[in-house]
Design a protein around this motif. Structure first.
Motif, PDB file in Angstrom:
ATOM      1  N   VAL A 197      72.919  12.079 -63.121  1.00  0.00           N
ATOM      2  CA  VAL A 197      72.906  11.297 -64.363  1.00  0.00           C
ATOM      3  C   VAL A 197      72.828   9.792 -64.102  1.00  0.00           C
ATOM      4  O   VAL A 197      72.465   9.017 -64.984  1.00  0.00           O
ATOM      5  N   ALA A 198      73.183   9.394 -62.868  1.00  0.00           N
ATOM      6  CA  ALA A 198      73.216   7.959 -62.569  1.00  0.00           C
ATOM      7  C   ALA A 198      71.809   7.401 -62.394  1.00  0.00           C
ATOM      8  O   ALA A 198      70.887   8.093 -61.967  1.00  0.00           O
ATOM      9  N   GLU A 199      71.673   6.141 -62.726  1.00  0.00           N
ATOM     10  CA  GLU A 199      70.420   5.439 -62.487  1.00  0.00           C
ATOM     11  C   GLU A 199      70.362   5.053 -61.011  1.00  0.00           C
ATOM     12  O   GLU A 199      71.331   4.545 -60.445  1.00  0.00           O
ATOM     13  N   LYS A 200      69.240   5.331 -60.373  1.00  0.00           N
ATOM     14  CA  LYS A 200      69.088   5.044 -58.950  1.00  0.00           C
ATOM     15  C   LYS A 200      68.043   3.944 -58.778  1.00  0.00           C
ATOM     16  O   LYS A 200      66.831   4.199 -58.866  1.00  0.00           O
ATOM     17  N   PRO A 201      68.477   2.715 -58.543  1.00  0.00           N
ATOM     18  CA  PRO A 201      67.521   1.598 -58.435  1.00  0.00           C
ATOM     19  C   PRO A 201      66.467   1.799 -57.343  1.00  0.00           C
ATOM     20  O   PRO A 201      65.299   1.438 -57.535  1.00  0.00           O
ATOM     21  N   MET A 202      66.905   2.396 -56.243  1.00  0.00           N
ATOM     22  CA  MET A 202      65.947   2.594 -55.130  1.00  0.00           C
ATOM     23  C   MET A 202      64.829   3.544 -55.549  1.00  0.00           C
ATOM     24  O   MET A 202      63.639   3.286 -55.313  1.00  0.00           O
ATOM     25  N   TRP A 203      65.221   4.680 -56.173  1.00  0.00           N
ATOM     26  CA  TRP A 203      64.208   5.652 -56.595  1.00  0.00           C
ATOM     27  C   TRP A 203      63.375   5.089 -57.753  1.00  0.00           C
ATOM     28  O   TRP A 203      62.180   5.360 -57.840  1.00  0.00           O
ATOM     29  N   ARG A 204      64.014   4.298 -58.629  1.00  0.00           N
ATOM     30  CA  ARG A 204      63.273   3.701 -59.723  1.00  0.00           C
ATOM     31  C   ARG A 204      62.195   2.755 -59.188  1.00  0.00           C
ATOM     32  O   ARG A 204      61.057   2.741 -59.654  1.00  0.00           O
TER      33      ARG A 204
ATOM     34  N   LYS B  47      64.785  11.790 -57.462  1.00  0.00           N
ATOM     35  CA  LYS B  47      66.229  11.983 -57.568  1.00  0.00           C
ATOM     36  C   LYS B  47      66.646  13.362 -57.071  1.00  0.00           C
ATOM     37  O   LYS B  47      67.759  13.526 -56.558  1.00  0.00           O
ATOM     38  N   SER B  48      65.785  14.357 -57.234  1.00  0.00           N
ATOM     39  CA  SER B  48      66.145  15.718 -56.831  1.00  0.00           C
ATOM     40  C   SER B  48      65.638  16.051 -55.426  1.00  0.00           C
ATOM     41  O   SER B  48      66.410  16.216 -54.482  1.00  0.00           O
ATOM     42  N   THR B  49      64.314  16.077 -55.278  1.00  0.00           N
ATOM     43  CA  THR B  49      63.717  16.495 -54.005  1.00  0.00           C
ATOM     44  C   THR B  49      63.424  15.335 -53.066  1.00  0.00           C
ATOM     45  O   THR B  49      63.499  15.489 -51.846  1.00  0.00           O
ATOM     46  N   GLY B  50      63.084  14.177 -53.609  1.00  0.00           N
ATOM     47  CA  GLY B  50      62.699  13.037 -52.772  1.00  0.00           C
ATOM     48  C   GLY B  50      63.768  12.642 -51.791  1.00  0.00           C
ATOM     49  O   GLY B  50      63.485  12.293 -50.632  1.00  0.00           O
ATOM     50  N   LYS B  51      65.040  12.715 -52.226  1.00  0.00           N
ATOM     51  CA  LYS B  51      66.145  12.371 -51.336  1.00  0.00           C
ATOM     52  C   LYS B  51      66.156  13.281 -50.123  1.00  0.00           C
ATOM     53  O   LYS B  51      66.344  12.832 -48.988  1.00  0.00           O
ATOM     54  N   ALA B  52      65.923  14.581 -50.347  1.00  0.00           N
ATOM     55  CA  ALA B  52      65.921  15.541 -49.243  1.00  0.00           C
ATOM     56  C   ALA B  52      64.743  15.298 -48.305  1.00  0.00           C
ATOM     57  O   ALA B  52      64.873  15.406 -47.083  1.00  0.00           O
ATOM     58  N   VAL B  53      63.574  14.963 -48.872  1.00  0.00           N
ATOM     59  CA  VAL B  53      62.394  14.696 -48.043  1.00  0.00           C
ATOM     60  C   VAL B  53      62.613  13.456 -47.180  1.00  0.00           C
ATOM     61  O   VAL B  53      62.332  13.452 -45.981  1.00  0.00           O
TER      62      VAL B  53
END
Length: 792
Positions: free
Chosen positions: A406-413, A718-724
């Protein structure tokens, strides 16, 4: 699990999760059996496994291998006198003992062993009464001053200066030909395969260590294929250490990623189970570990971690909305099994394409890697979710996952801006410029084969390469020999027409850049004819009188076969660099094209340089084919999965770019395309496709939900990109430890794999969404459920 979720479960899911104890028990029993098999696997290689047996050069060599004396698998032992020269009683006694010691080492072809102490090494001179000759070390030798003077005179008359004796008379060579298989001393009907590691150790213990300790004035240098391979196998011990370091790094990073010790241990254990199964199955099919196939366990570990991270990431995300760990594990299995399976199939076929290279070690690498990725289906796609369904995810990890969701992630944004209409064109143009410039750079500078003297697989300061440098500097004939086989009718090799053509070939080769000298029966014939005419230099030529020619080759032992139908021309090269070999082979082929006749055939090639040249040709002809086949298969798998040409292009183009950049990096670093490095490029594609498939499958699901492209990509990150991102960096750090290996080709592979992991990761994260901006039409996906195998 609710009936609603049970209804959506596939047969495979119900079969696995309704029988979890049976799944774990079966995996445990299989593990016990295969880990026992893995404990039995041993280092193993052979001369024939390292060469392309179907290449015309090698077929010619194998056809005439019994006609060519000591031109195949040999070891050269150079015994150096530190002070003084070889003409001392102490030195000659040490040389005799080394000669005898080498003679009795198992695997030595004793009939072909050569040194100053063997009867086959003789001297010849012309006297007033005719020819005189004998053994270089006479039967009357007793070590006295008179014997030493006689020995010195015999050596000068033997023609062995620069060959068996150094040009400065400070060292001499024991030439040791080897047998690939030899009779068992305890059972003469049984053949024992030559163990290169054991043979290398015997050379060290029985020759180098023993006689350097016994005579401090002696320094021993040993080169040859068997010694090089033995040193490489010894280097495998270090690889185990690198594997342990990679394991520790992965453990720390996995825990940092998941904040859950249970899932961290689960991923590591199931991945190690995959490696154990793979090694056990390799032993069952009769494969050992050679220096090149040591890459495979690392690859399986890397691929296993890649899929394992996706699983625990998915379970952590599902746990926030699931009633229990079992429900979270089943939902994750349902969501990720198919993309994981597709990625693994793409990996496997990528590895199988290596089978088109007709070199035994690459065949074993391809089969071993294919077995390994098949095993990952059971360990990381099935066993891991089942294990986590019991272990669960820690509350800390679940809470963190809920906050992340639910949090906003500046890096992913910020990163999601690559899908913005204004940024995407810049990313595509940047990739295009990088790809095109790298393509032309690697076309201009990437070479096939070795680019350094000695053994490029080892460090320049290694003992082997120091020994090789010593022999190059002190002898006229290098260890790099290209052998041209001159085939005639029986008794035809001594005909004037044959000898004249051989003489012309030798002249052509000696005037080819990179060639030191050339030797054949013509060399002996000219010397003998000169000798029969009072040593007059005017007579140092070929006679047209057949009887004279027949007499002149009588002492050319080893330079023609029993029925005089095959005569080798030995071309000694300055090195075995790619361009040197290409130039020498090209010169011979040009000559053969003009001079080959029905009863006179110039055939390439034997000798270690001939084998290298054949290997280089196979690599050069296979490189593009392999990559094209890999990309075609990856594209087919993506088409089957996503049923979309644009989606396929989005996944495949970043992989192609990575391959081009990888080749350019090899050219820039001076790494040649060879047996050790070619598989890395092909295997890197297999691992890279995992990133693209996982990212696009999630991106497509968000697009179907109606999100605009940039927002859909943000949610994907936010979901898969972090794992990659984590997987790419984790694997890159793990294999980067190889860069410090004492074995240079492993350091090269570590560098290339690190590059491939990182660039494939950034290709999937940055280029894929930018391409999607141009190729994917989100409005056509909204609400659509039937277009993809991954749709639910």
């Amino acid at each position: 699990m609710s009936n609603h979720h049970q209804d959506k479960a596939s047969f495979l899911e119900r079969l696995i999760f309704n029988n979890r104890p049976a799944v774990i028990l079966i995996c445990l029993l299989v593990s016990i059996f295969l880990f026992y098999q893995a404990s039995q696997i041993r280092p193993s290689t052979s001369f024939e496994k390292m060469i392309p047996l179907s290449h015309p050069f090698i077929q010619n060599m194998m056809e005439h291998r019994n006609d060519l004396a000591n031109l195949g698998n040999t070891v050269r032992i150079s015994v150096e006198a530190k002070d003084g020269d070889i003409f001392t009683k102490e030195y000659m006694e040490t040389l005799r003992q080394i000669n005898d010691e080498a003679f009795y080492i198992p695997g030595v072809d004793r009939s072909g062993l050569k040194s100053l102490w063997t009867p086959s090494v003789r001297w010849t001179e012309v006297t007033e009464e005719g020819f005189a000759g004998g053994e270089v070390i006479p039967q009357t030798y007793d070590g006295s001053a008179e014997s030493m003077e006689e020995l010195r005179s015999n050596v000068l008359k033997s023609g062995q200066v620069g060959r068996l004796v150094a040009n400065n008379f400070k060292s001499s060579i024991v030439d040791v030909p080897l047998l690939e298989s030899y009779p068992d001393p305890n059972d003469q009907g049984k053949l024992i395969k030559l163990d290169y590691q054991q043979f290398s150790h015997q050379l060290e213990e029985k020759i180098r260590e023993k006689y350097q300790a016994q005579n401090p004035n002696v320094q021993i240098h040993i080169i040859g294929f068997a010694k090089k391979v033995g040193d490489l196998i010894d280097g495998l011990v270090m690889v185990v250490g690198f594997f342990a370091i990679a394991l520790l790094i992965t453990f720390v990073l996995l825990y940092w990623f998941s904040w859950c010790i249970r899932s961290t241990v689960g991923v590591l254990v199931t991945t190690l189970v995959a490696v154990g199964w793979q090694l056990g199955l390799m032993n069952l099919v009769g494969f050992g570990l050679d220096p090149y196939s040591m890459l495979v366990p690392f690859l399986i570990f890397a691929i296993g971690i890649s899929h394992g991270v996706q699983k625990i990431n998915g379970i952590a995300l599902q746990s926030s909305g699931a009633d229990n760990p079992l429900m979270a594990a089943r939902r994750t299995f349902r969501q990720l099994f198919l993309p994981g399976m597709i990625a693994i199939l793409a990996d496997a076929v990528g590895f199988i394409t290596l089978l088109i290279i007709d070199i035994g070690v690459i065949h074993e690498l391809a089969i071993g890697a294919s077995i390994g990725v098949a095993v990952i289906v059971f360990t990381n796609l099935i066993l891991l979710p089942v294990a986590i369904s019991y272990l669960g995810i820690s509350k800390k990890a679940i809470e963190r996952s809920k906050k992340d969701e639910v949090a906003e992630k500046p890096m992913w944004r910020l990163l999601s801006n690559v899908a913005h209409p204004n940024v995407a064109p810049f990313m595509v143009v940047l990739a295009l410029v990088g790809g095109v410039s790298s393509f032309f750079y690697q076309k201009a500078y990437l070479q096939v084969g070795d680019l350094d003297q000695g053994a490029p697989e080892l460090r320049p300061d290694s003992r082997y390469n120091q020994d090789n440098d010593f022999i190059i500097k002190n002898y006229s004939t290098s260890s790099d020999v290209l052998v041209v086989m001159v085939k005639t009718a029986p008794e035809g090799c001594s005909a004037f027409k044959t000898l004249s053509a051989m003489d012309e070939l030798m002249w052509k080769m000696e005037n080819t850049k990179g060639v030191q000298s050339a030797v054949s029966m013509v060399t002996v014939s000219r010397q003998m004819i000169k000798g029969m005419n009072e040593g007059n230099l005017k007579w140092e030529t070929l006679s047209r009188n057949q009887d004279v020619l027949n007499n002149s080759i009588a002492r050319a032992d080893g330079l023609y076969n029993a029925d005089c139908s095959v005569a080798p021309v030995l071309v000694f090269l300055e090195d075995h660099k790619a361009e040197t070999l290409k130039r020498a082979v090209s010169s011979v082929q040009e000559f053969a094209k003009v001079n080959n006749q029905e009863d006179l055939d110039f055939r390439l090639a034997a000798g270690n340089a001939g084998i290298e040249a054949a290997t280089n040709e196979v690599i050069a002809s296979s490189e593009l084919t392999i990559l094209v086949l890999v990309y075609i298969w990856v594209a087919v798998m993506c088409m089957i999965t996503f049923r979309s040409v644009p989606a396929t292009i989005c996944i495949v183009l970043p992989l192609i770019l990575t391959s081009i950049l990888g080749n350019a990096l090899m050219a820039f670093l001076g790494i040649g395309m060879k047996v050790a490095t070619l598989p890395v490029i092909a295997l890197g594609v297999g691992i890279g496709v995992d990133y693209g498939i996982y990212i696009y499958s999630r991106l497509e699901s968000f697009l179907r939900a109606g999100l605009p492209l940039q927002e859909a990509y943000y949610q994907t990150l936010k979901s898969t990109g972090k794992a990659v991102l984590f997987t790419g960096l984790c694997l890159a750090i793990g294999v980067a430890t190889w860069i410090f290996s004492a074995i240079k080709f492993q350091a090269d592979m570590g560098l290339m794999l690190t590059f491939m992991f990182v660039v494939n990761m950034f290709g999937a994260l940055l280029l894929l969404p930018a391409l999607a901006r141009f190729l994917i039409k989100p409005e056509k996906l909204v609400g659509k459920t039937g277009g993809s195998l991954l749709s639910h």
